[in-house]
Design a protein around this motif. Structure first.
Motif, PDB file in Angstrom:
ATOM      1  N   ALA A   1       0.568  25.230 -27.813  1.00 53.07           N
ATOM      2  CA  ALA A   1       0.548  24.059 -28.694  1.00 53.07           C
ATOM      3  C   ALA A   1       0.625  22.769 -27.893  1.00 53.07           C
ATOM      4  N   ALA A   2       1.435  22.750 -26.838  1.00 49.54           N
ATOM      5  CA  ALA A   2       1.554  21.551 -26.000  1.00 49.54           C
ATOM      6  C   ALA A   2       0.244  21.258 -25.277  1.00 49.54           C
ATOM      7  N   ALA A   3      -0.445  22.314 -24.848  1.00 44.13           N
ATOM      8  CA  ALA A   3      -1.697  22.129 -24.098  1.00 44.13           C
ATOM      9  C   ALA A   3      -2.813  21.573 -24.965  1.00 44.13           C
ATOM     10  N   GLU A   4      -2.759  21.836 -26.262  1.00 41.16           N
ATOM     11  CA  GLU A   4      -3.855  21.437 -27.157  1.00 41.16           C
ATOM     12  C   GLU A   4      -4.068  19.932 -27.208  1.00 41.16           C
ATOM     13  N   HIS A   5      -3.088  19.153 -26.821  1.00 39.35           N
ATOM     14  CA  HIS A   5      -3.152  17.709 -27.034  1.00 39.35           C
ATOM     15  C   HIS A   5      -3.460  16.925 -25.757  1.00 39.35           C
ATOM     16  N   ASP A   6      -3.858  17.637 -24.698  1.00 34.50           N
ATOM     17  CA  ASP A   6      -4.232  16.968 -23.452  1.00 34.50           C
ATOM     18  C   ASP A   6      -5.263  17.854 -22.750  1.00 34.50           C
ATOM     19  N   ASP A   7      -6.445  17.296 -22.482  1.00 36.14           N
ATOM     20  CA  ASP A   7      -7.522  18.097 -21.887  1.00 36.14           C
ATOM     21  C   ASP A   7      -7.115  18.663 -20.535  1.00 36.14           C
ATOM     22  N   GLY A   8      -6.406  17.846 -19.741  1.00 38.57           N
ATOM     23  CA  GLY A   8      -5.969  18.309 -18.421  1.00 38.57           C
ATOM     24  C   GLY A   8      -4.996  19.462 -18.527  1.00 38.57           C
ATOM     25  N   LEU A   9      -4.078  19.363 -19.472  1.00 39.04           N
ATOM     26  CA  LEU A   9      -3.107  20.442 -19.666  1.00 39.04           C
ATOM     27  C   LEU A   9      -3.787  21.696 -20.196  1.00 39.04           C
ATOM     28  N   MET A  10      -4.769  21.520 -21.055  1.00 44.10           N
ATOM     29  CA  MET A  10      -5.489  22.671 -21.600  1.00 44.10           C
ATOM     30  C   MET A  10      -6.203  23.431 -20.480  1.00 44.10           C
ATOM     31  N   GLU A  11      -6.832  22.672 -19.583  1.00 44.78           N
ATOM     32  CA  GLU A  11      -7.527  23.292 -18.454  1.00 44.78           C
ATOM     33  C   GLU A  11      -6.534  24.047 -17.570  1.00 44.78           C
ATOM     34  N   LYS A  12      -5.394  23.399 -17.321  1.00 42.60           N
ATOM     35  CA  LYS A  12      -4.360  24.020 -16.484  1.00 42.60           C
ATOM     36  C   LYS A  12      -3.815  25.276 -17.147  1.00 42.60           C
ATOM     37  N   TYR A  13      -3.648  25.213 -18.466  1.00 43.87           N
ATOM     38  CA  TYR A  13      -3.109  26.358 -19.204  1.00 43.87           C
ATOM     39  C   TYR A  13      -4.068  27.543 -19.128  1.00 43.87           C
ATOM     40  N   PHE A  14      -5.376  27.274 -19.248  1.00 42.37           N
ATOM     41  CA  PHE A  14      -6.356  28.360 -19.160  1.00 42.37           C
ATOM     42  C   PHE A  14      -6.385  28.972 -17.756  1.00 42.37           C
ATOM     43  N   GLU A  15      -6.189  28.126 -16.741  1.00 42.98           N
ATOM     44  CA  GLU A  15      -6.231  28.611 -15.352  1.00 42.98           C
ATOM     45  C   GLU A  15      -4.991  29.423 -15.005  1.00 42.98           C
ATOM     46  N   GLU A  16      -3.810  28.926 -15.431  1.00 45.71           N
ATOM     47  CA  GLU A  16      -2.558  29.524 -14.979  1.00 45.71           C
ATOM     48  C   GLU A  16      -1.872  30.376 -16.043  1.00 45.71           C
ATOM     49  N   GLY A  17      -2.303  30.248 -17.285  1.00 45.36           N
ATOM     50  CA  GLY A  17      -1.711  31.057 -18.346  1.00 45.36           C
ATOM     51  C   GLY A  17      -0.384  30.550 -18.849  1.00 45.36           C
ATOM     52  N   THR A  18       0.108  29.458 -18.282  1.00 49.07           N
ATOM     53  CA  THR A  18       1.372  28.870 -18.721  1.00 49.07           C
ATOM     54  C   THR A  18       1.417  27.420 -18.269  1.00 49.07           C
ATOM     55  N   LEU A  19       2.493  26.736 -18.593  1.00 47.73           N
ATOM     56  CA  LEU A  19       2.700  25.353 -18.171  1.00 47.73           C
ATOM     57  C   LEU A  19       4.126  25.205 -17.677  1.00 47.73           C
ATOM     58  N   SER A  20       4.328  24.262 -16.756  1.00 43.79           N
ATOM     59  CA  SER A  20       5.691  23.954 -16.314  1.00 43.79           C
ATOM     60  C   SER A  20       6.437  23.234 -17.433  1.00 43.79           C
TER      61      SER A  20
END
Length: 718
Positions: A215-234
């Motif tokens: 849900a957090a990744a959905e609101h920032d393109d950079g975070l979405m890309e990072k989430y798809f690459e790493e499967g999670t977020l810091s």
């Protein structure tokens, strides 16, 4: 208190239904922030935010209350809003000057009608929302049911940040899926023990953590890309994504607290300080010229005053938001609404009735000052080079009316002054000195709203008052054409009085053709309009006054006198003494006397001719009809509809909103006198309604007959 910069200021409203625990939550926040050394309780009447005598008397919030807490290098300005729908004005004011809403829910009941009403306002003002599930220590709490209700109403935007362990009497822990830790408290609450998540909870926690990260990744393109690459977020990335989601209203995080035991309040405040958007990240207000005014501390100063209170030993306390620029004690500012100059003598950061002097407030901050000369709620004070005005606070229409008077008639003037002052404190108390009804009409949001005002007047100002059923502003009109003439003749030595007027009356509607020919009693009357006046009546509708006199039967200089006589009767209609409307009058003939004719003669002749014709023209009484919307739980729908139909309502339609129904009807004002009380009784306080004037309609024949008899009785008594 240090001077906080715009990017360090968070402005937050605390919303929720009555009994959700907002005041208790505010008390715990003040305690955690070090503002108070001991937490008060609503039951003991010693909380910081419910400090007015009437709030202590009733045991819950009546006014919105501002308080500030310094937390981890941020200034959190809160406005604790009343939960009862009668006091919605405080909520509307608060949401207009804050940037985020904490929606507090009672874990026993979940979404209540107050929740839905207040959430609508957050939607209207596009404010971020965080749900706080409170009372998790209650034996009937049901957190999972509350989350289910939230998702049913607000969809997948509802995202859990925490969930409780051991909810109920033994509640003492939550799992935080942002921090991926368990917080556990001793019975006294306060500072928690931070532990690893137990093995039994890991699977659930990891699943909710993944949903929160997505849900957090959905609101920032950079975070979405990072989430798809790493499967999670810091954790930091998730905070940034949640902030973006809050700003766009794409995410509604859910937190857990037991405010009464001070459990998880500290963690909630940590989240507010770290993640909630600062005031400079939100859409700025727009001035009356349509220009956005950004919270720039280097711009000219503009202060918007959103609240005033009268407090013992101090007088008027004025609350404001610094929309732009900075303000310091000693600053001279200009009131753009009233044209007067004001000096700011003192500045305060406020926590209920506690005030801390500050040396400066910058753009985005909320504060208060005292003893201003000529500042009212809604006014703007500006520095040099600035002429901003703001009118963005729009209060809901009143829905409960009463006539008010002092028991001692000699105190009416003093009462009027008090009511005017109280309107300044709460603009949803609306006072009208009705010339038409010959009553002082007090309108508000409900019976309890007006009863609160009565308590304050009688206990604080020592004036005994009573409420009466308000008279209804009926209107009178006609349904067919009629003709009459009247001769006024008076002789008493010397110059006499003489005037004769012949006229026709008929109902008027927009766009009807000019008059040409009428037939009464077998006689035809040909009309040749020479002049037509259209008068928009201040009470609604029109009067059309047509001069069709030929051959100089009445001199043109007497026509204004005839119109004046007609207007006198329009202001006191022949049926019930109510205003008349939507009438066309054709003056087509008459007579003059070369010596005795004058203005008063024709005024009296015109008035009496009009009155006679009006009574022959199928006169009817019109009553005000209101558009009423009732928001009601589905299981009460049948009872509410039956009650409305008993009030002569015409049901216009209904909409379903997941367990609640919105019922739309047109209802005569006469039938709405006690509706607020009746609706509360039928639904146990779980429904609300709005009403707004729509139009005037003819009353039914039986109602008209009753009104005529009542009016005749009053005339006999007089």
């Amino acid at each position: 208190m240090k001077v906080y910069q715009t990017n360090e200021i968070k402005n937050i409203s605390i919303l929720g239904s009555k009994g959700a625990g907002k005041t208790t939550l505010a008390e715990a926040m003040l305690y955690e922030g070090g503002i108070i050394k001991r937490r008060g309780t609503v039951e003991a009447g010693n909380t910081v935010t419910d400090y007015f005598p009437v709030e202590k008397e009733y045991g819950y919030s009546v006014f919105s209350t501002t308080f500030s807490v310094e937390w981890n290098g941020k200034k959190l300005n809160f406005i604790d809003c009343p939960g009862k729908d009668d006091f919605i004005g405080g909520t509307v004011s608060a949401l207009n000057v804050t940037d985020t809403a904490l929606m507090v829910l009672n874990a026993q009941y979940g979404i209540e009608v107050g929740t839905i009403n207040q959430f609508r306002y957050t939607d209207q003002f596009k404010k971020p929302v965080i749900f706080i599930v409170n009372h998790l220590d209650n034996d009937k709490s049901d957190y999972d049911n509350v989350v289910s209700q939230l998702r049913e109403n607000y969809g997948s935007k509802v995202v859990q940040v925490q969930y409780p362990i051991n909810q109920g009497i033994g509640f003492n822990a939550v799992v935080d899926v942002l921090k991926m830790k368990m917080y556990k408290w001793k019975p006294e609450g306060g500072v928690p023990e931070v532990l690893d998540i137990p093995d039994a909870e890991k699977s659930k926690a990891e699943d909710l953590h993944a949903k929160l990260a997505e849900a957090a990744a959905e609101h920032d393109d950079g975070l979405m890309e990072k989430y798809f690459e790493e499967g999670t977020l810091s954790e930091d990335d998730m905070r940034a994504g949640i902030t973006a989601g809050l700003i766009s209203r794409g995410m509604f995080p859910v937190f857990c607290v037991s405010a009464g035991k001070d459990m998880c309040v500290r963690r909630t405040m940590e989240f507010l300080g770290n993640v909630v958007p600062a005031t400079d990240k939100m859409t700025p207000p727009v001035n009356t010229d349509g220009l956005a005014v950004k919270p720039d501390p280097n711009a000219p100063t503009s202060l918007f005053f959103f609240k005033t209170t009268i407090e013992p030993h101090i007088g008027q306390v004025s609350y404001f938001k610094v929309v732009s620029g900075k303000v310091k004690p000693g600053d001279d500012l200009m009131n753009s609404d009233r044209g007067s100059k004001e000096r700011i003598a003192q500045l305060f950061s406020v926590s209920g009735q506690n005030r801390i002097e500050v040396e400066e407030l910058v753009a985005g901050d909320i504060g208060a000052t005292v003893k201003l000369k000529d500042v009212r709620l809604g006014n703007t004070l500006n520095g040099k080079g600035c002429d901003n005005r703001f009118n963005f606070i729009q209060y809901p229409e009143p829905k409960y009316r009463r006539a008010v008077r002092s028991i001692n008639e000699a105190e009416m003037e003093k009462l009027s002054e008090i009511l005017t002052r109280m309107h300044e404190e709460d603009p949803t108390w609306v006072i009208e000195q009705s010339k038409e009804l010959k009553q002082t009409i007090l309108s508000g949001q409900g019976e309890f709203h007006l009863r609160t005002l009565k308590w304050r007047v009688e206990n604080n100002d020592k004036i005994q008052i009573e409420f009466l059923e308000p008279r209804i502003p009926y209107r009178e009109t006609i349904t067919k054409a009629a003709r009459a003439d009247y001769r006024h003749k008076k002789q008493s030595g010397g110059a006499g009085q003489f005037g004769e007027v012949h006229l026709i009356v008929e109902p008027y509607s927009n766009g009807m053709p000019d008059p040409t020919m009428y037939k009464f009693g077998g006689q035809e009357f040909k009309i040749t309009p020479r002049d037509t006046q259209t008068i928009d009546l201040e009470w609604g509708g029109k009067l059309i006054f047509v001069n069709s006199i030929v051959g100089g039967a009445i001199d043109a200089r007497f026509l204004p006198a005839i119109l004046k006589g007609v207007m006198q009767r329009m202001e006191q209609g022949p049926l019930t003494g109510s205003y008349a409307r939507d009438v066309r009058i054709i003056v087509y003939d008459g007579k003059m006397h070369p010596v005795d004719s004058n203005e008063i003669s024709f005024m009296l002749a015109g008035r009496n001719a009009f009155s006679t014709a009006f009574k022959e023209a199928g006169p009817k009484i019109l009553e005000p009809i209101y558009d009423v919307e009732v928001f009601v739980p589905a299981d009460y729908m049948g009872d509410v509809m039956s009650d409305l139909q008993g009030r002569r309502a015409v049901i216009m339609g209904m909409n379903s909103e997941k367990g609640y129904e919105k019922l739309m009807a047109k209802v005569p004002l006469k039938e709405m006198a006690n509706y607020s009380t009746s609706l509360d009784s039928i639904t146990g306080g779980r429904a609300s309604f709005t009403m707004k004037f729509d139009k005037y309609e003819l009353v039914p024949a039986d109602v008209q007959e009753k009104l005529l008899k009542e009016y005749a009785a009053t005339q006999t008594d007089e």
